[in-house]
Scaffold this motif. Structure first.
Motif, PDB file in Angstrom:
ATOM      1  N   THR A 291     -41.837  -1.086 -41.631  1.00 40.92           N
ATOM      2  CA  THR A 291     -42.793  -1.317 -40.547  1.00 40.92           C
ATOM      3  C   THR A 291     -42.938  -2.812 -40.329  1.00 40.92           C
ATOM      4  OG1 THR A 291     -43.980   0.678 -41.149  1.00 40.92           O
ATOM      5  CG2 THR A 291     -45.168  -0.900 -39.780  1.00 40.92           C
ATOM      6  N   CYS A 292     -42.604  -3.250 -39.122  1.00 36.08           N
ATOM      7  CA  CYS A 292     -42.689  -4.682 -38.843  1.00 36.08           C
ATOM      8  C   CYS A 292     -44.156  -5.120 -38.877  1.00 36.08           C
ATOM      9  CB  CYS A 292     -42.079  -4.968 -37.469  1.00 36.08           C
ATOM     10  SG  CYS A 292     -42.178  -6.705 -37.040  1.00 36.08           S
ATOM     11  N   PRO A 293     -44.479  -6.188 -39.623  1.00 42.61           N
ATOM     12  CA  PRO A 293     -45.876  -6.609 -39.737  1.00 42.61           C
ATOM     13  C   PRO A 293     -46.447  -7.201 -38.443  1.00 42.61           C
ATOM     14  CG  PRO A 293     -44.487  -7.610 -41.454  1.00 42.61           C
ATOM     15  CD  PRO A 293     -43.578  -6.999 -40.441  1.00 42.61           C
ATOM     16  N   TYR A 294     -45.589  -7.571 -37.476  1.00 46.93           N
ATOM     17  CA  TYR A 294     -46.064  -8.294 -36.289  1.00 46.93           C
ATOM     18  C   TYR A 294     -46.716  -7.331 -35.284  1.00 46.93           C
ATOM     19  CZ  TYR A 294     -45.735 -12.391 -33.117  1.00 46.93           C
ATOM     20  OH  TYR A 294     -45.996 -13.467 -32.303  1.00 46.93           O
ATOM     21  N   HIS A 295     -45.918  -6.416 -34.681  1.00 43.13           N
ATOM     22  CA  HIS A 295     -46.494  -5.468 -33.712  1.00 43.13           C
ATOM     23  C   HIS A 295     -46.251  -4.022 -34.106  1.00 43.13           C
ATOM     24  CE1 HIS A 295     -45.076  -9.152 -31.571  1.00 43.13           C
ATOM     25  NE2 HIS A 295     -46.277  -9.136 -31.037  1.00 43.13           N
ATOM     26  N   SER A 296     -45.788  -3.847 -35.335  1.00 42.66           N
ATOM     27  CA  SER A 296     -45.675  -2.498 -35.935  1.00 42.66           C
ATOM     28  C   SER A 296     -44.574  -1.592 -35.398  1.00 42.66           C
ATOM     29  CB  SER A 296     -47.019  -1.755 -35.853  1.00 42.66           C
ATOM     30  OG  SER A 296     -47.976  -2.450 -36.589  1.00 42.66           O
ATOM     31  N   TRP A 297     -43.498  -2.140 -34.883  1.00 41.14           N
ATOM     32  CA  TRP A 297     -42.353  -1.280 -34.637  1.00 41.14           C
ATOM     33  C   TRP A 297     -41.887  -0.794 -36.014  1.00 41.14           C
ATOM     34  CZ3 TRP A 297     -38.328  -3.245 -30.463  1.00 41.14           C
ATOM     35  CH2 TRP A 297     -38.991  -3.394 -29.227  1.00 41.14           C
ATOM     36  N   THR A 298     -41.425   0.457 -36.063  1.00 37.16           N
ATOM     37  CA  THR A 298     -40.964   0.968 -37.359  1.00 37.16           C
ATOM     38  C   THR A 298     -39.506   1.406 -37.277  1.00 37.16           C
ATOM     39  OG1 THR A 298     -41.796   3.157 -36.806  1.00 37.16           O
ATOM     40  CG2 THR A 298     -43.235   1.767 -38.136  1.00 37.16           C
TER      41      THR A 298
ATOM     42  N   SER B  41     -34.471  -8.554 -39.507  1.00 41.89           N
ATOM     43  CA  SER B  41     -35.115  -9.218 -38.374  1.00 41.89           C
ATOM     44  C   SER B  41     -35.399  -8.176 -37.295  1.00 41.89           C
ATOM     45  CB  SER B  41     -34.173 -10.304 -37.821  1.00 41.89           C
ATOM     46  OG  SER B  41     -34.773 -10.950 -36.730  1.00 41.89           O
ATOM     47  N   CYS B  42     -36.652  -8.076 -36.927  1.00 36.65           N
ATOM     48  CA  CYS B  42     -37.075  -7.084 -35.953  1.00 36.65           C
ATOM     49  C   CYS B  42     -36.463  -7.368 -34.580  1.00 36.65           C
ATOM     50  CB  CYS B  42     -38.604  -7.117 -35.843  1.00 36.65           C
ATOM     51  SG  CYS B  42     -39.267  -5.931 -34.681  1.00 36.65           S
ATOM     52  N   ARG B  43     -36.107  -6.292 -33.859  1.00 35.12           N
ATOM     53  CA  ARG B  43     -35.474  -6.484 -32.555  1.00 35.12           C
ATOM     54  C   ARG B  43     -36.484  -6.921 -31.496  1.00 35.12           C
ATOM     55  NH1 ARG B  43     -30.354  -4.298 -31.975  1.00 35.12           N
ATOM     56  NH2 ARG B  43     -30.338  -5.522 -30.069  1.00 35.12           N
ATOM     57  N   HIS B  44     -37.781  -6.875 -31.807  1.00 39.42           N
ATOM     58  CA  HIS B  44     -38.794  -7.253 -30.815  1.00 39.42           C
ATOM     59  C   HIS B  44     -38.949  -8.774 -30.749  1.00 39.42           C
ATOM     60  CE1 HIS B  44     -43.218  -7.334 -29.455  1.00 39.42           C
ATOM     61  NE2 HIS B  44     -42.478  -7.105 -28.392  1.00 39.42           N
ATOM     62  N   ARG B  45     -39.500  -9.397 -31.781  1.00 42.49           N
ATOM     63  CA  ARG B  45     -39.617 -10.853 -31.809  1.00 42.49           C
ATOM     64  C   ARG B  45     -39.057 -11.479 -33.085  1.00 42.49           C
ATOM     65  NH1 ARG B  45     -40.849  -9.917 -27.487  1.00 42.49           N
ATOM     66  NH2 ARG B  45     -42.463 -10.801 -26.126  1.00 42.49           N
ATOM     67  N   GLY B  46     -38.289 -10.677 -33.815  1.00 39.46           N
ATOM     68  CA  GLY B  46     -37.549 -11.283 -34.918  1.00 39.46           C
ATOM     69  C   GLY B  46     -38.244 -11.344 -36.262  1.00 39.46           C
ATOM     70  N   MET B  47     -39.481 -10.867 -36.342  1.00 35.84           N
ATOM     71  CA  MET B  47     -40.178 -10.904 -37.631  1.00 35.84           C
ATOM     72  C   MET B  47     -39.358 -10.191 -38.707  1.00 35.84           C
ATOM     73  SD  MET B  47     -42.911 -11.695 -39.301  1.00 35.84           S
ATOM     74  CE  MET B  47     -43.597 -11.290 -40.910  1.00 35.84           C
ATOM     75  N   LYS B  48     -39.462 -10.678 -39.931  1.00 31.75           N
ATOM     76  CA  LYS B  48     -38.818  -9.966 -41.047  1.00 31.75           C
ATOM     77  C   LYS B  48     -39.468  -8.596 -41.174  1.00 31.75           C
ATOM     78  CE  LYS B  48     -37.115 -13.191 -44.466  1.00 31.75           C
ATOM     79  NZ  LYS B  48     -37.216 -13.701 -45.809  1.00 31.75           N
TER      80      LYS B  48
HETATM   81 FE1  FES Z   1     -41.566  -6.737 -34.816  1.00 28.56          FE
HETATM   82 FE2  FES Z   1     -42.994  -7.363 -32.682  1.00 28.56          FE
HETATM   83  S1  FES Z   1     -41.768  -8.671 -33.934  1.00 28.56           S
HETATM   84  S2  FES Z   1     -42.804  -5.462 -33.671  1.00 28.56           S
END
Ligand code: FES
Ligand code: FE
Length: 448
Positions: free
Chosen positions: A101-108, A81-88
């Protein structure tokens, strides 16, 4: 949950367990927050991630986690779970990568979980976002035990071997080589499927519910053990035929059904139609006896490591994780094990046996699943829920005066299930680790 609530649900002394434990949504939610966040859970096996960058997505309770081997070869388990908005951050079952690489906003994130890339970092986050503090959430403790990977979210949990206690000798033989060498297993395949029943039905089945054998009568009649030819018993049955069966409840809630062979125990010819298999299994049997001496007489059959990991020590050898989905839905995972250095013909033979035996299409396992799902369906009704399940089998028929540890019975017993729910109740009460391990009151400080 208060003591009063628990007393109304779990009556170990008289042998009754409320059906609410198997259907109620609030109890299920409490299991997720009180039990699955503290107990040691099976995540996978090192052979699923043999190379740097390999990952395998797994579960702890309902939550997705990533089992990953980093660039340096170290194994990690992270919340998926991404630390930004939780996306897998990982939507594949397994693979190899240098970055998630998070598919939502691309934090890696790197393979050791560190936040590395943040798009537009300089203009949007400079001086504010602490990369280190925004790594993927790691489990609190991790253990690679003979190749099997276990983890807990509780930093105060005891180490895995303390948690395992005397159940170790039994679990070991699902993980050790057939010839008695330590460890050395690999996963040859994984079965995954979802069934409509509470996860505890499966955990309990493997605690040593040998009483349910009539369920498998049709399959046993045609003899589908690994060596079976029509009308004869399988190899698993051969080895256990003259053994003393034992059922043991361990204080931390684990339970096993094992067998102890008589002193004079010889290899029983089992694969006469296949010289490669016959030679391999005979060699393993003799070698194990030579290495382990008297210890080789212990032949583990099945068991459950509290709360939701089970094993088959003989055949179909493997580890099972019963992942909760809802009060009445469970995702079963079976990791099938073979010796890494077994001949390919042996691996192939066992692969076919595993498929024939296990999973929703396996001839034996489908009997079990059918029982659990019908029992669940018949327990959800308003009237049915007023009547607890009966756990009075072999009350008091056990001894603690023996070298294997725990409460040992020489007859089929629900003492193990009673022990499991005794510990389940401790987790629901937020008990300390001394109680969760079942230590006598005077010895508890050592565990905390
Ligand atoms: Fe992962 Fe925004 S939720 S980069
Ligand atoms: Fe069964």
């Amino acid at each position: 949950m208060t003591q009063k609530d628990i007393d109304g649900l779990v009556d170990v002394k008289n042998g009754f367990i409320s059906r609410e434990l198997f259907v109620d949504a609030d109890i299920y939610k409490q299991e997720l927050s009180k039990l699955f966040t503290r107990a040691w859970l099976l995540v996978g096996h090192e052979s699923l991630v043999p190379n740097p960058g390999d990952f395998y997505t797994s579960r702890m309770g309902e939550e997705s986690v990533i089992l990953c081997r980093d660039k340096k070869g170290e194994i990690h388990v992270f919340l998926n779970s991404c630390r930004h908005r939780g996306m897998k951050v990982c939507r594949y079952e397994q693979g190899n990568t240098s970055l998630f690489t998070c598919p939502y906003h691309s934090w890696t994130y790197t393979t050791d979980g560190k936040l590395q890339g943040v798009p537009l970092y300089k203009s949007l986050y400079d001086g504010v976002l602490d990369r280190e503090a925004n790594s993927l959430v790691s489990v609190a403790r991790l253990c690679n035990y003979k190749g099997s990977i276990w983890a807990t979210w509780d930093k105060d949990a005891p180490d895995f071997l303390t948690y395992l206690g005397d159940a170790k000798a039994h679990l070991d033989q699902a993980l050790d080589c057939r010839d008695g060498r330590d460890g050395g297993s690999e996963v040859i395949g994984v079965h995954k499927w979802v069934f409509p029943a509470n996860w505890k039905f499966a955990a309990e089945n493997f605690l040593g519910d040998t009483y349910h054998n009539p369920s498998h009568r049709s399959v046993d009649l045609i003899g589908i053990g690994p060596s079976a030819v029509s009308g004869k018993k399988g190899r698993r049955d051969n080895e256990l035929e003259h053994a003393q069966h034992v059922w043991i409840s361990f204080p931390a809630g684990h339970g096993v059904h094992s067998a102890i062979q008589p002193e004079a125990n010889e290899y029983i010819e089992s694969f006469l139609d296949n010289p490669v298999l016959e030679q391999y299994f005979r060699h393993c049997y003799e070698e194990r006896k030579r290495r382990l001496g008297d210890g080789a007489r212990l032949m583990p059959f099945v068991g459950t490591i509290f709360p939701n990991t089970s094993y088959h020590g003989r055949q179909p050898r493997g580890l099972c994780a019963w992942h909760p989905h809802s009060p009445t839905s469970t995702e079963a995972w079976r990791f099938f094990l073979v010796d890494k250095d077994a001949p390919s013909e042996v691996k192939d033979y066992l692969r076919h046996y595993y498929m024939r035996y296990s999973g929703p299409a396996g001839m034996t396992e489908q009997d079990d699943i059918e029982n659990w799902l019908y029992a669940t369906a018949a327990s959800t009704g308003t009237i049915a829920r007023r009547y607890p399940f009966n756990y009075q089998q072999s009350m008091g028929a056990y001894t603690t005066d023996h070298p294997l540890g725990g409460e040992l019975s020489l007859q089929v017993t629900e003492q193990i299930a009673r022990g499991f729910y005794r510990r389940w109740a401790s987790y629901m009460r937020d008990a300390d680790w001394g109680e969760l391990l079942g230590l006598p009151a005077g010895n508890r400080e050592a565990a905390e």
